[in-house]
Write a protein that holds these residues in place. Structure first.
Motif, mmCIF file in Angstrom:
data_model
loop_
_atom_site.group_PDB
_atom_site.id
_atom_site.type_symbol
_atom_site.label_atom_id
_atom_site.label_comp_id
_atom_site.label_asym_id
_atom_site.label_seq_id
_atom_site.Cartn_x
_atom_site.Cartn_y
_atom_site.Cartn_z
ATOM 1 N N THR A 1 -8.038 -0.068 -8.433
ATOM 2 C CA THR A 1 -7.113 0.959 -7.956
ATOM 3 C C THR A 1 -6.590 1.763 -9.133
ATOM 4 O OG1 THR A 1 -6.402 -0.383 -6.076
ATOM 5 C CG2 THR A 1 -4.940 1.398 -6.755
ATOM 6 N N ARG B 1 -2.794 0.612 -4.212
ATOM 7 C CA ARG B 1 -2.420 -0.732 -3.762
ATOM 8 C C ARG B 1 -1.772 -1.457 -4.934
ATOM 9 N NH1 ARG B 1 -6.695 0.884 -0.898
ATOM 10 N NH2 ARG B 1 -6.581 0.576 1.366
ATOM 11 N N THR C 1 0.851 -1.191 0.000
ATOM 12 C CA THR C 1 0.000 0.000 0.000
ATOM 13 C C THR C 1 0.889 1.242 0.000
ATOM 14 O OG1 THR C 1 -1.758 -1.151 1.193
ATOM 15 C CG2 THR C 1 -1.821 1.259 1.198
#
Length: 209
Positions: A162, A177, A124
């Motif tokens: 994402t 991520r 992350t």
């Protein structure tokens, strides 16, 4: 399953010296074999910790890693890359602007088998504009990869759902991520603001036993 943090280890990621770690940041992200060379030099951090020991069991902390107890932040650029570890942010200089890069991980799926040799890993990354930034930070061509203990390079790609931020404006923040299937053990995540020169790297070790 256990994920070991560099704070709990006296060993250096990939078994490298500080000079050899520089090579992991200087190599091209597309190289088929980016094995570090012990004669490489140049990787630096603005944080200069001293030796630490005591109840935390850290012992002598490598001078090229930012200290777990320092309030300072490592600063890196393509000319002077910074070496850090997950949980310790790096301020990356991008010409006249700068972006703070926080990296955490790796995390694993709940279904990961104990002792697995290959693991779907997620890192992350949080981008935020530096306090003194007045213009937008251009991240359109930025990317990450991982150099693993076997000398292989693995691209890190945004996971499903994402998006990748094109830029970070003053006061802005973006979370990405990044995913890849990686061998268990030690590795080095590298951040490239643009092109093939890394500006920062994070040493990690992941165990599945």
């Amino acid at each position: 399953m256990r994920i070991d943090h560099p704070r709990a280890r006296r060993t250096v990621a990939l078994g490298l010296t500080a000079g050899a770690l520089a090579a992991t940041l200087a190599g091209c992200s597309g190289a088929a074999d980016a094995r570090p060379q012990a004669s490489a030099t140049g990787t630096t951090s603005e944080v200069t910790p001293g030796a630490r020991s005591g109840a935390d069991g850290i012992g002598d902390w490598p001078s090229f890693l930012p200290s777990p107890s320092t309030s300072s932040m490592a600063t890196g650029s393509v000319d002077q890359p910074a070496v850090s570890y997950p949980g310790a942010p790096v301020l990356v200089r991008l010409g006249s602007t700068a972006v703070r890069v926080d990296l955490d991980g790796p995390s694993y799926p709940a279904s990961t088998k104990v002792g697995a040799d290959q693991v779907p890993c997620t890192f992350t990354v949080t981008f935020s504009a530096a306090a003194d930034t007045t213009g937008a930070d251009d991240l359109g061509s930025a990317h990450f990869d991982v150099l693993t203990h076997d000398g292989k390079v693995h691209p890190l790609k945004p996971g499903a759902g994402t998006g990748w931020p094109r830029s970070i404006t003053p006061g802005g923040r973006a979370v990405v991520r990044l995913q890849a299937t990686l061998p268990s053990g030690e590795g080095f995540v590298r951040f490239y603001p643009s092109g093939s020169r890394a500006a920062a790297g994070w040493d990690y070790v992941a165990e599945t036993d």
